[in-house]
Design a protein around this motif. Structure first.
Motif, PDB file in Angstrom:
ATOM      1  N   LYS A 354       2.409   0.725  22.813  1.00  0.00           N
ATOM      2  CA  LYS A 354       4.203   1.392  21.265  1.00  0.00           C
ATOM      3  C   LYS A 354       4.818   3.050  22.940  1.00  0.00           C
ATOM      4  N   ALA A 355       3.757   3.717  23.370  1.00  0.00           N
ATOM      5  CA  ALA A 355       3.508   4.757  24.430  1.00  0.00           C
ATOM      6  C   ALA A 355       4.746   3.749  25.511  1.00  0.00           C
ATOM      7  N   GLY A 356       4.057   2.756  26.450  1.00  0.00           N
ATOM      8  CA  GLY A 356       5.108   2.091  26.723  1.00  0.00           C
ATOM      9  C   GLY A 356       6.432   1.879  26.519  1.00  0.00           C
ATOM     10  N   ASN A 357       6.638   1.347  25.512  1.00  0.00           N
ATOM     11  CA  ASN A 357       7.681   0.625  24.961  1.00  0.00           C
ATOM     12  C   ASN A 357       9.138   1.673  24.499  1.00  0.00           C
ATOM     13  N   THR A 358       7.832   2.623  24.760  1.00  0.00           N
ATOM     14  CA  THR A 358       9.022   4.121  23.994  1.00  0.00           C
ATOM     15  C   THR A 358       9.267   4.499  25.597  1.00  0.00           C
ATOM     16  N   ILE A 359       9.198   4.348  26.519  1.00  0.00           N
ATOM     17  CA  ILE A 359       9.069   4.799  27.974  1.00  0.00           C
ATOM     18  C   ILE A 359      10.973   4.125  28.216  1.00  0.00           C
ATOM     19  N   LEU A 360       9.941   2.687  27.590  1.00  0.00           N
ATOM     20  CA  LEU A 360      11.226   1.831  27.866  1.00  0.00           C
ATOM     21  C   LEU A 360      12.855   1.285  27.301  1.00  0.00           C
ATOM     22  N   ALA A 361      12.263   2.207  26.080  1.00  0.00           N
ATOM     23  CA  ALA A 361      13.292   2.356  25.374  1.00  0.00           C
ATOM     24  C   ALA A 361      13.986   3.938  26.358  1.00  0.00           C
ATOM     25  N   ALA A 362      13.909   4.974  26.206  1.00  0.00           N
ATOM     26  CA  ALA A 362      14.372   6.348  27.644  1.00  0.00           C
ATOM     27  C   ALA A 362      14.937   5.745  28.651  1.00  0.00           C
ATOM     28  N   LEU A 363      14.537   4.859  29.351  1.00  0.00           N
ATOM     29  CA  LEU A 363      14.766   4.771  30.972  1.00  0.00           C
ATOM     30  C   LEU A 363      16.078   3.374  29.909  1.00  0.00           C
ATOM     31  N   LEU A 364      16.036   3.014  29.263  1.00  0.00           N
ATOM     32  CA  LEU A 364      17.160   2.039  28.962  1.00  0.00           C
ATOM     33  C   LEU A 364      18.433   2.781  28.149  1.00  0.00           C
ATOM     34  N   GLY A 365      17.960   3.809  27.975  1.00  0.00           N
ATOM     35  CA  GLY A 365      18.904   4.713  26.801  1.00  0.00           C
ATOM     36  C   GLY A 365      18.949   4.296  25.938  1.00  0.00           C
ATOM     37  N   GLN A 366      18.066   3.897  24.744  1.00  0.00           N
ATOM     38  CA  GLN A 366      17.389   3.452  23.770  1.00  0.00           C
ATOM     39  C   GLN A 366      17.039   4.081  22.760  1.00  0.00           C
ATOM     40  N   PRO A 367      17.252   4.378  21.867  1.00  0.00           N
ATOM     41  CA  PRO A 367      16.898   4.991  20.338  1.00  0.00           C
ATOM     42  C   PRO A 367      15.618   4.626  20.432  1.00  0.00           C
ATOM     43  N   TYR A 368      14.480   6.016  20.493  1.00  0.00           N
ATOM     44  CA  TYR A 368      12.684   5.977  19.759  1.00  0.00           C
ATOM     45  C   TYR A 368      12.470   7.304  19.374  1.00  0.00           C
ATOM     46  N   THR A 369      11.479   6.918  18.489  1.00  0.00           N
ATOM     47  CA  THR A 369      11.195   8.273  18.113  1.00  0.00           C
ATOM     48  C   THR A 369       9.456   8.859  18.614  1.00  0.00           C
ATOM     49  N   LEU A 370       9.045   9.961  18.679  1.00  0.00           N
ATOM     50  CA  LEU A 370       7.727  10.002  19.157  1.00  0.00           C
ATOM     51  C   LEU A 370       6.364  10.293  18.265  1.00  0.00           C
ATOM     52  N   PRO A 371       5.884  10.163  18.239  1.00  0.00           N
ATOM     53  CA  PRO A 371       4.789  10.445  17.838  1.00  0.00           C
ATOM     54  C   PRO A 371       4.212  11.243  16.600  1.00  0.00           C
ATOM     55  N   GLN A 372       4.245  11.777  15.724  1.00  0.00           N
ATOM     56  CA  GLN A 372       3.318  13.494  15.224  1.00  0.00           C
ATOM     57  C   GLN A 372       2.110  12.825  15.100  1.00  0.00           C
ATOM     58  N   PRO A 373       1.602  14.088  15.087  1.00  0.00           N
ATOM     59  CA  PRO A 373      -0.298  13.942  14.084  1.00  0.00           C
ATOM     60  C   PRO A 373       0.203  14.325  13.264  1.00  0.00           C
ATOM     61  N   LYS A 374      -0.920  13.553  12.110  1.00  0.00           N
ATOM     62  CA  LYS A 374      -1.362  13.364  11.160  1.00  0.00           C
ATOM     63  C   LYS A 374      -1.069  14.298  10.497  1.00  0.00           C
ATOM     64  N   LYS A 375      -0.851  14.120   9.370  1.00  0.00           N
ATOM     65  CA  LYS A 375      -0.578  15.029   8.112  1.00  0.00           C
ATOM     66  C   LYS A 375      -1.438  14.646   6.627  1.00  0.00           C
ATOM     67  N   ASP A 376      -1.943  15.457   5.903  1.00  0.00           N
ATOM     68  CA  ASP A 376      -2.743  15.173   5.119  1.00  0.00           C
ATOM     69  C   ASP A 376      -2.201  15.239   3.749  1.00  0.00           C
ATOM     70  N   ILE A 377      -1.793  14.618   2.344  1.00  0.00           N
ATOM     71  CA  ILE A 377      -1.345  15.296   1.265  1.00  0.00           C
ATOM     72  C   ILE A 377      -2.835  15.240   0.372  1.00  0.00           C
ATOM     73  N   THR A 378      -1.929  15.947  -1.137  1.00  0.00           N
ATOM     74  CA  THR A 378      -2.514  16.309  -2.029  1.00  0.00           C
ATOM     75  C   THR A 378      -2.956  15.364  -2.902  1.00  0.00           C
ATOM     76  N   LEU A 379      -3.362  14.585  -3.365  1.00  0.00           N
ATOM     77  CA  LEU A 379      -3.655  13.631  -4.514  1.00  0.00           C
ATOM     78  C   LEU A 379      -4.163  14.643  -5.645  1.00  0.00           C
ATOM     79  N   GLY A 380      -4.022  13.912  -7.192  1.00  0.00           N
ATOM     80  CA  GLY A 380      -4.344  13.990  -8.163  1.00  0.00           C
ATOM     81  C   GLY A 380      -5.346  13.707  -8.416  1.00  0.00           C
ATOM     82  N   SER A 381      -6.373  14.262  -9.359  1.00  0.00           N
ATOM     83  CA  SER A 381      -7.854  13.974  -9.755  1.00  0.00           C
ATOM     84  C   SER A 381      -7.860  13.092  -9.873  1.00  0.00           C
TER      85      SER A 381
END
Length: 463
Positions: A354-381
């Motif tokens: 995925k990192a390699g394909n993201t670099i490829l997108a950048a070099l070819l001027g294509q859109p891409y998204t960067l990974p984000q740290p996981k965030k926890d959510i609150t679930l009901g009891s």
């Protein structure tokens, strides 16, 4: 800047009446290009830093584009305990990228008239079960139906030993198992087929697999830092393999036994040696253009002879990765664009492609998204309650899911319990860890929990 402009103007006064000023032309073409390259370097670095921030990149990157190396940089630890940083000369296990070397040797032997891709395995290994139906091409393209050796428990148990395993013993782990499907009818990625190819190489060349690869590929391409027995390697640039690494936690893992991984995954290398490999492939230094074109022709599921062939951004991307415990590699090329991406890590990471394909997108001027740290959510009891219980693994261990004051914990037998964080409903993760826990609830079936960590995946049913 003003002084530079004045100098340029004075130097070009004699050109005022000419249609093109050579000096001005050079300045306007080169200077923006230099700026663009610097931006690309910064963009590539930002992409890799984003993966490093989520503990999914720890290694070396080398990017070649349009006749020059535009990026080479190393990140993280070569040896975290000794505080040795990764370097551009660091040596990494490349795992299944080895298969491209094995396939290239086979392709070379075909070019020399020593075999045909349609030859049956029985021509080289007469007693191989159904060897008259399985061809060299089936082995190369993962369409043979041969049983995957990693499903053999004895084989897996020997991976973490330094015990030398004879070739006939290695075959015994899968040779007599029934085929998963009729040869040529399906694609199923298997290490076993490439182990068989290694034996065929030895029979045809009269050399060990290692020496055959050296003679045909490594020596001609001056890949002087590439080898086979990582366990025995003595080098100041040898990377320590980690199953997980972060700023606060490092989990070492053991090197896999190279006599078992063999022609399916035993090679180690450096980014600069793999760059030489790319040049050798691009310039047809090992095999001719016509023969290499056949090797990168996609068969079932887009796999050729030792390469995945993907259509990305309307371009033919030739690539292969490798992933074993403690090492991950990714090698991708667009030969017509003279673009090559080499990523080597000394961690287990499923995000490298995925990192390699993201670099490829950048070099070819294509859109891409960067990974984000996981965030926890609150679930009901009420939701949390449905996960609580005991789940039995196949090895007789029991996974306990506990609810304590609205927080879920996971405990393996009587090991210390660890808090689980919800990424979304039914999917959880552990803080500063590579573990993903998923619950599967299907009406009329037993509740199931799957636990994925690195390359390991375990399934447990509710008791």
């Amino acid at each position: 800047m003003r002084r530079q402009f004045q100098s340029l103007a004075l130097g070009c006064l004699f050109c005022l009446f000419s249609t093109i000023c050579p000096t001005l032309k050079a300045q306007t073409e080169t200077y923006p290009n230099t700026i663009n390259q610097e931006k690309k370097k910064q963009e590539i670095d930002s992409i890799i830093q984003a993966y490093a921030a989520i503990n999914k990149f720890n290694g070396t990157a080398l990017i070649h584009y349009e006749n020059k190396n535009i990026f080479e940089k190393s990140y993280g630890w070569q040896d975290a305990e000794k505080k040795i940083s990764n370097q551009n000369k660091s040596v990494y296990q490349i795992a299944s990228l080895t298969k491209s070397f094995t396939a290239l040797v086979i392709v070379k032997l075909s070019e020399e008239g020593k075999l045909s891709f349609k030859d049956p395995v029985s021509k080289f290994i007469p007693d191989y079960p159904r060897g008259n139906e399985i061809t060299i091409e089936h082995l190369l393209t993962h369409t043979s139906g041969i049983y995957e050796v990693l499903r053999n428990k004895e084989y897996v148990s020997l991976l973490h030993t330094g015990k030398s395993i004879a070739k006939n013993k290695e075959l015994s782990f899968f040779k007599n198992e029934p085929l998963d499907f009729e040869p040529g009818t399906q694609f199923s990625y298997t290490n076993s087929g490439y182990i068989v190819l290694g034996l065929i190489i030895e029979k045809l060349t009269g050399l060990s697999y290692e020496n055959a690869v050296k003679k045909i590929i490594l020596n001609p391409l001056k890949m002087n830092h590439t080898g086979f027995n990582y366990m025995a390697l003595k080098s100041t640039y040898k990377t320590v393999p980690y199953s997980y690494i972060s700023k606060t936690r490092q989990e070492k893992t053991e090197v896999w036994n190279s006599t078992l991984t063999g022609s399916a995954g035993q090679i180690y290398s450096t980014a600069e040696d793999l760059y030489n490999y790319y040049i050798g492939l691009r310039d047809y230094k090992i095999v001719s253009k016509e023969v290499f074109k056949k090797a990168i022709t996609p068969y079932l599921s887009g796999y050729g002879y030792g390469w995945f062939i993907d259509d990305l951004y309307g371009k033919k991307l030739i690539n292969h990765g490798g992933n074993i415990e403690g090492s991950t590699s990714y090698f991708a090329m667009l030969p017509e664009d003279d673009l090559c991406i080499i990523l080597l890590n000394n961690i287990t990471s499923k995000k490298l492609e995925k990192a390699g394909n993201t670099i490829l997108a950048a070099l070819l001027g294509q859109p891409y998204t960067l990974p984000q740290p996981k965030k926890d959510i609150t679930l009901g009891s009420d939701i949390l309650k449905k996960y609580v219980g005991d789940y039995a693994l196949s090895d007789n261990n029991v996974i306990h899911i506990l609810d304590e004051n609205g927080q879920l914990f996971i405990q393996n037998n009587k090991d210390p319990k660890v808090r689980m964080l919800a990424e979304k409903e039914d999917v959880f993760f552990l803080q500063d860890d590579d573990t993903e826990i998923t619950f599967i609830f299907k009406k009329g079936e037993k509740d199931v929990i799957t636990i994925k960590k690195g390359l390991s995946s375990k399934t447990a049913e509710r008791l």
